[in-house]
Write an enzyme that holds these catalytic residues in place. Structure first.
Site, PDB file in Angstrom:
ATOM      1  N   HIS A  72      29.886 -54.827 -19.289  1.00  0.00           N
ATOM      2  CA  HIS A  72      30.461 -54.029 -20.376  1.00  0.00           C
ATOM      3  C   HIS A  72      31.851 -53.546 -19.991  1.00  0.00           C
ATOM      4  CE1 HIS A  72      26.771 -52.740 -22.997  1.00  0.00           C
ATOM      5  NE2 HIS A  72      26.916 -54.049 -22.915  1.00  0.00           N
ATOM      6  N   TYR A 200      27.176 -42.395 -25.989  1.00  0.00           N
ATOM      7  CA  TYR A 200      26.757 -41.056 -25.555  1.00  0.00           C
ATOM      8  C   TYR A 200      27.145 -40.104 -26.679  1.00  0.00           C
ATOM      9  CZ  TYR A 200      26.327 -42.821 -20.727  1.00  0.00           C
ATOM     10  OH  TYR A 200      25.956 -43.501 -19.595  1.00  0.00           O
ATOM     11  N   LYS A 296      24.489 -42.374 -12.577  1.00  0.00           N
ATOM     12  CA  LYS A 296      24.865 -42.433 -11.157  1.00  0.00           C
ATOM     13  C   LYS A 296      23.696 -42.557 -10.173  1.00  0.00           C
ATOM     14  CE  LYS A 296      29.229 -42.431 -11.461  1.00  0.00           C
ATOM     15  NZ  LYS A 296      29.127 -43.714 -12.188  1.00  0.00           N
ATOM     16  N   TYR A 384      33.158 -43.108 -13.998  1.00  0.00           N
ATOM     17  CA  TYR A 384      32.006 -43.817 -14.568  1.00  0.00           C
ATOM     18  C   TYR A 384      31.821 -45.181 -13.918  1.00  0.00           C
ATOM     19  CZ  TYR A 384      28.513 -45.192 -17.999  1.00  0.00           C
ATOM     20  OH  TYR A 384      27.337 -45.576 -18.588  1.00  0.00           O
TER      21      TYR A 384
HETATM   22  P1  RFL Z   1      12.706 -44.046  -5.898  1.00  0.00           P
HETATM   23  O1  RFL Z   1      13.005 -45.073  -6.952  1.00  0.00           O
HETATM   24  O2  RFL Z   1      12.080 -42.783  -6.350  1.00  0.00           O
HETATM   25  O3  RFL Z   1      11.770 -44.754  -4.829  1.00  0.00           O
HETATM   26  C1  RFL Z   1      11.130 -44.032  -3.823  1.00  0.00           C
HETATM   27  C2  RFL Z   1       9.888 -44.781  -3.421  1.00  0.00           C
HETATM   28  O4  RFL Z   1       9.237 -44.076  -2.360  1.00  0.00           O
HETATM   29  C3  RFL Z   1       7.838 -44.027  -2.621  1.00  0.00           C
HETATM   30  N1  RFL Z   1       7.282 -42.853  -1.936  1.00  0.00           N
HETATM   31  C4  RFL Z   1       6.606 -42.921  -0.765  1.00  0.00           C
HETATM   32  N2  RFL Z   1       6.273 -43.955   0.005  1.00  0.00           N
HETATM   33  C5  RFL Z   1       5.569 -43.692   1.134  1.00  0.00           C
HETATM   34  N3  RFL Z   1       5.199 -42.431   1.507  1.00  0.00           N
HETATM   35  C6  RFL Z   1       5.503 -41.374   0.759  1.00  0.00           C
HETATM   36  N4  RFL Z   1       5.132 -40.146   1.119  1.00  0.00           N
HETATM   37  C7  RFL Z   1       6.239 -41.586  -0.441  1.00  0.00           C
HETATM   38  N5  RFL Z   1       6.727 -40.778  -1.398  1.00  0.00           N
HETATM   39  C8  RFL Z   1       7.328 -41.554  -2.291  1.00  0.00           C
HETATM   40  C9  RFL Z   1       7.735 -43.968  -4.137  1.00  0.00           C
HETATM   41  O5  RFL Z   1       6.478 -44.416  -4.599  1.00  0.00           O
HETATM   42  C10 RFL Z   1       8.881 -44.888  -4.555  1.00  0.00           C
HETATM   43  O6  RFL Z   1       8.470 -46.218  -4.717  1.00  0.00           O
HETATM   44  O7  RFL Z   1      14.006 -43.670  -5.057  1.00  0.00           O
HETATM   45  P2  RFL Z   1      15.248 -44.575  -4.592  1.00  0.00           P
HETATM   46  O8  RFL Z   1      14.766 -45.884  -4.053  1.00  0.00           O
HETATM   47  O9  RFL Z   1      16.127 -43.707  -3.792  1.00  0.00           O
HETATM   48  O10 RFL Z   1      15.996 -44.986  -5.951  1.00  0.00           O
HETATM   49  C11 RFL Z   1      16.677 -44.038  -6.713  1.00  0.00           C
HETATM   50  C12 RFL Z   1      16.554 -44.357  -8.203  1.00  0.00           C
HETATM   51  O11 RFL Z   1      15.229 -44.721  -8.527  1.00  0.00           O
HETATM   52  C13 RFL Z   1      16.980 -43.159  -9.034  1.00  0.00           C
HETATM   53  O12 RFL Z   1      18.193 -42.605  -8.563  1.00  0.00           O
HETATM   54  C14 RFL Z   1      17.186 -43.452 -10.517  1.00  0.00           C
HETATM   55  O13 RFL Z   1      16.175 -44.200 -11.097  1.00  0.00           O
HETATM   56  C15 RFL Z   1      17.312 -42.089 -11.207  1.00  0.00           C
HETATM   57  N6  RFL Z   1      16.935 -42.179 -12.583  1.00  0.00           N
HETATM   58  C16 RFL Z   1      17.845 -42.661 -13.440  1.00  0.00           C
HETATM   59  N7  RFL Z   1      19.091 -42.965 -12.978  1.00  0.00           N
HETATM   60  C17 RFL Z   1      20.000 -43.461 -13.814  1.00  0.00           C
HETATM   61  O14 RFL Z   1      21.112 -43.742 -13.378  1.00  0.00           O
HETATM   62  N8  RFL Z   1      19.679 -43.648 -15.157  1.00  0.00           N
HETATM   63  C18 RFL Z   1      18.431 -43.370 -15.656  1.00  0.00           C
HETATM   64  O15 RFL Z   1      18.165 -43.568 -16.836  1.00  0.00           O
HETATM   65  C19 RFL Z   1      17.465 -42.843 -14.798  1.00  0.00           C
HETATM   66  N9  RFL Z   1      16.227 -42.536 -15.248  1.00  0.00           N
HETATM   67  C20 RFL Z   1      15.635 -41.807 -13.030  1.00  0.00           C
HETATM   68  C21 RFL Z   1      15.297 -42.023 -14.367  1.00  0.00           C
HETATM   69  C22 RFL Z   1      14.700 -41.233 -12.155  1.00  0.00           C
HETATM   70  C23 RFL Z   1      13.425 -40.846 -12.593  1.00  0.00           C
HETATM   71  N10 RFL Z   1      12.522 -40.182 -11.654  1.00  0.00           N
HETATM   72  C24 RFL Z   1      12.755 -40.289 -10.249  1.00  0.00           C
HETATM   73  C25 RFL Z   1      11.590 -39.225 -12.014  1.00  0.00           C
HETATM   74  C26 RFL Z   1      14.032 -41.691 -14.831  1.00  0.00           C
HETATM   75  C27 RFL Z   1      13.075 -41.108 -13.946  1.00  0.00           C
HETATM   76  C28 RFL Z   1      11.699 -40.797 -14.520  1.00  0.00           C
HETATM   77  C1  PHB Z   2      19.626 -46.450 -19.415  1.00  0.00           C
HETATM   78  O1  PHB Z   2      19.912 -47.512 -19.988  1.00  0.00           O
HETATM   79  O2  PHB Z   2      18.451 -46.177 -19.115  1.00  0.00           O
HETATM   80  C2  PHB Z   2      20.699 -45.486 -19.107  1.00  0.00           C
HETATM   81  C3  PHB Z   2      22.013 -45.848 -19.289  1.00  0.00           C
HETATM   82  C4  PHB Z   2      23.033 -44.938 -19.017  1.00  0.00           C
HETATM   83  C5  PHB Z   2      22.705 -43.673 -18.581  1.00  0.00           C
HETATM   84  C6  PHB Z   2      21.381 -43.306 -18.381  1.00  0.00           C
HETATM   85  C7  PHB Z   2      20.377 -44.217 -18.649  1.00  0.00           C
HETATM   86  O3  PHB Z   2      23.709 -42.784 -18.352  1.00  0.00           O
END
Ligand code: RFL
Ligand code: PHB
Length: 389
Positions: A72, A200, A296, A384
């Site tokens: 994009h 957004y 991020k 961004y």
């Molecule tokens: P993760 O993805 O949480 O992975 C951590 C892994 O560790 C495991 N774990 C354990 N394993 C062994 N022993 C333990 N005691 C453990 N405790 C936990 C878990 O099962 C898991 O598999 O962290 P990681 O790898 O640092 O990755 C980071 C990203 O996942 C995170 O920053 C993003 O997904 C944040 N986030 C979002 N970011 C965006 O930029 N856009 C989004 O739309 C967005 N939506 C989200 C999200 C994070 C969410 N969380 C964490 C609640 C939506 C949700 C629901």
């Molecule tokens: C998403 O596609 O899930 C998404 C994209 C941009 C954001 C957050 C979530 O800032």
């Protein structure tokens, strides 16, 4: 078991770190609490910075992303019916990639399978020991049996609720936090995107985001009070609220298609310092959380991995410890700038309950500044698309 780097958590941080280390000939063991199916079913981030794209290519997992992802050139921000376009490509020369975290994780699992890496699923009661000795070890329970992995280093990639951060004594840790009084209700729906780029949107009804995964799959969000439950949000209620918040020309195009996934995530800013404790390093969500408004979270995990894999390769291959000693400071400098950007995007784009008229005027002025100043748009674009790492 014995390995060079024991990695706790098989989310994107743990898998990407393992993959990059394995490619450099460093042995890893990954310990994951959940099942592989559970890890692969989580719907999370959707936008990759170009630095993340390049790191995934370096890790040997770029092929499907390059074939199926969507670069994009910009995004839209709206305030009621007014729209401003932020053209990243023109302002910074860079793009971002639409490619879901779920796909990134699947690609990493496949690459790790091909590498023959040991990924142990279903581990319980993980405990980390001897972080100040020449050799450390991680204990866990699997199928009722207590086991141990001996290692030179431990990477805490176990997310916000993991054990690694909590292993650092409280008097060593410093935590910084801002909890926002709202969450994001997200739906996944099989319908074409409403525009060529993300929107957004802010309005008196609150924030909404129109994002996408492919030509017939959208990911849309609305800001909701923290007390709301997902069961209280029928598809019809979601779409009605979403339409109210989008600018009219977009709202008119909305088709109320059924959702195939729906969840609520709370919004939080959080940093725990330092990222190094003896032989252990914190990576990704185990050390920091950003609200999703700046896209991020996943990208910060990738930049942490980049710094740490370079540091560990230098330490384990050449005995050069400068990278591991400097990891915390180096990663935190970038983390805090992403924290600032995500906080600013969040406060500018959301409605706070009971906010005063001064706050509303500040938001309107910020939006007007973006509309009228190329410098303001470039500043947003530079953050961004991701600061360099
Ligand atoms: P993760 O993805 O949480 O992975 C951590 C892994 O560790 C495991 N774990 C354990 N394993 C062994 N022993 C333990 N005691 C453990 N405790 C936990 C878990 O099962 C898991 O598999 O962290 P990681 O790898 O640092 O990755 C980071 C990203 O996942 C995170 O920053 C993003 O997904 C944040 N986030 C979002 N970011 C965006 O930029 N856009 C989004 O739309 C967005 N939506 C989200 C999200 C994070 C969410 N969380 C964490 C609640 C939506 C949700 C629901
Ligand atoms: C998403 O596609 O899930 C998404 C994209 C941009 C954001 C957050 C979530 O800032």
């Amino acid at each position: 078991m014995k390995t060079q780097v024991a990695i706790i958590g098989a989310g994107p941080s743990g898998l990407l770190l393992s993959q990059l280390l394995n490619k450099s000939g460093i042995d890893t063991v990954v310990l994951e609490r959940s099942s592989r199916e559970h890890v692969l079913s989580r719907i999370r981030a959707g936008i990759l910075e170009w630095g993340t794209v390049e790191l995934l290519r370096e890790a040997g997992v770029g092929a499907r992303m390059d074939a199926e992802g969507y670069p994009h050139d910009g995004c839209y921000l709206s305030n009621d019916d007014e729209i401003v376009h932020i053209n990243f490509k023109e302002l910074t020369g860079k793009q971002v990639m639409v490619y879901g975290q779920t796909e990134v994780t699947a690609d990493l699992y496949n690459a790790q399978d091909a590498m023959g890496t040991t990924i142990v699923h279903g581990v319980e009661d993980v405990k980390i020991h001897d972080l100040h000795e020449a050799e450390s070890y991680v204990e866990y329970t699997l199928d009722g049996e207590r086991k141990r992995v001996t290692c030179a280093y431990v990477a805490g990639c176990d997310g916000f609720h993991g054990v690694s951060r909590k292993t650092i004594p409280e008097d060593v840790r410093q935590e910084f936090e801002r909890v926002y009084p709202f969450g994001w209700l997200g739906i996944l729906s099989e319908t074409p995107p409403l525009a060529d780029e993300l929107i957004y949107a802010n309005s008196e009804h609150g924030f909404a985001l129109a994002s996408m995964r492919n030509e017939n799959l959208v990911r849309h969000y609305v800001q909701v009070p923290l007390t709301d439950k997902v069961e209280e949000w029928s598809d019809e209620r979601f779409w009605t609220e979403f339409k109210k918040r989008m600018p009219k020309e977009i709202a008119d195009k909305v088709i109320m298609a059924p959702s195939i996934e729906k969840s609520i995530a709370p919004l939080r800013s959080f940093v725990s310092e330092p990222l190094k404790y003896g032989n252990m390093f914190l990576v990704g969500d185990s050390a920091h959380i950003v609200p999703p408004t700046g896209a991020k979270g996943l990208n910060l995990a990738a930049s942490d991995v980049f710094y740490l894999k370079n540091a560990l390769i230098a330490a384990l291959k050449d005995g050069d410890l400068s990278g591991v000693e400097g990891y915390s400071e180096q990663a935190l400098a970038r983390i805090w700038k992403a924290m600032r950007f995500s906080w600013q995007m969040t406060t500018t784009m959301h409605q706070f309950e009971g906010e005063d008229s001064f706050t509303t005027q500040m938001r309107n002025a910020t939006f007007d500044h973006l509309k009228t100043s190329e410098t303001a748009r470039r500043d947003l674009a530079e953050n961004y698309i991701g600061l360099p790492f």
